[in-house]
Write a protein that holds these residues in place. Structure first.
Motif, PDB file in Angstrom:
ATOM      1  N   ALA A 134       0.644  -1.032  -0.033  1.00 15.02           N
ATOM      2  CA  ALA A 134      -0.179   0.410  -0.093  1.00 15.02           C
ATOM      3  C   ALA A 134       0.884   1.399  -0.373  1.00 15.02           C
ATOM      4  O   ALA A 134       0.801   1.732   1.272  1.00 15.02           O
ATOM      5  N   ALA A 168      -6.203  -0.152   0.036  1.00  9.19           N
ATOM      6  CA  ALA A 168      -5.628  -0.945   1.206  1.00  9.19           C
ATOM      7  C   ALA A 168      -6.583  -1.694   2.028  1.00  9.19           C
ATOM      8  O   ALA A 168      -6.769  -2.530   2.144  1.00  9.19           O
ATOM      9  N   MET A 211       2.678  -0.529   4.321  1.00  9.47           N
ATOM     10  CA  MET A 211       1.848   0.366   4.499  1.00  9.47           C
ATOM     11  C   MET A 211       2.673   1.504   4.236  1.00  9.47           C
ATOM     12  O   MET A 211       2.955   1.576   5.697  1.00  9.47           O
TER      13      MET A 211
END
Length: 220
Positions: free
Chosen positions: A9, A42, A56
């Motif tokens: 992500a 995400a 992330m």
């Protein structure tokens, strides 16, 4: 042995390309199951792809990585989230930990370091780059100059507050059991109750809550 399922992500295409290439070098133990370019995406892909680990980015357009982490872990708490970012300021680090992230790596980390971190997070371990680890150690080593509140965590029992204070000092479950003359299973049950009552995803979040409140062994 099944491969580690990884979701990326990040809103930077070049960085996503680099992560894809890195995962391909470890294709016998890792596989990429999706790419997200925003926090909202995400959250959606995490539910669809069921990854073991999510890499992330903290700062993405719209929903940022911290809030996306909270939402994902609320729905699928078993997912390990590893924050990858250019920023190593205390606010970002502790916000990620409070949200339930298991690790925090700077984007300048070497490929081997990132692979080790993904592997560790997939096993449920918490991991931080050396730079971040030093910041955490420095933070928790600082004395708290302000007096703690007289009634800390009223939702916890006296025993739970005592165990939380020991967790904040870095005691492991076996060490807590030995110190308090309790069975390991009893300690595990207390620790689970503490996490649930404080609404934290794990040990790191509990430590931050305790530290922020000024909880020490002497305050229990």
């Amino acid at each position: 042995m099944s491969r580690i399922r990884v979701l990326i992500a990040d809103d930077h295409p070049v960085f996503r390309y680099g992560l894809r290439a890195l995962l391909l070098t470890e294709e016998t133990m890792m596989e990429m199951v999706g790419e997200a370019t925003s926090g909202e995406e995400a959250v959606t892909l995490a539910a669809q792809c069921l990854p073991d680990v999510i890499l992330m980015d903290v700062n993405m357009p719209g929903l940022n990585g911290i809030e996306a982490t909270r939402r994902i872990l609320a729905a699928t708490p078993q997912v390990g989230i590893l924050m990858l970012t250019m920023f190593d300021d205390d606010e970002s680090v502790f916000a990620a930990m409070r949200a339930g992230a298991r690790g925090y790596l700077l984007k300048g980390a070497e490929g081997d370091e990132a692979i080790r971190a993904i592997s560790a997070v997939s096993k449920g371990d918490a991991i931080f780059s050396p730079t971040i680890a030093r910041r955490l150690m420095g933070y928790f080593a600082k004395p708290d100059p302000s007096p703690p509140p007289t009634n800390l965590f009223p939702e916890l029992t006296e025993r739970e507050r005592e165990i939380l204070a020991l967790i904040a000092q870095g005691y492991t479950n076996p060490a807590i059991a030995e110190r308090l003359v309790l069975s390991p299973k009893t300690v595990r049950n207390h620790v689970s109750a503490i996490f649930n009552k404080l609404q934290v995803a794990g040990r790191a979040g509990a430590i931050i809550r305790a530290r922020d409140a000024g909880l020490t062994k002497e305050n229990t």
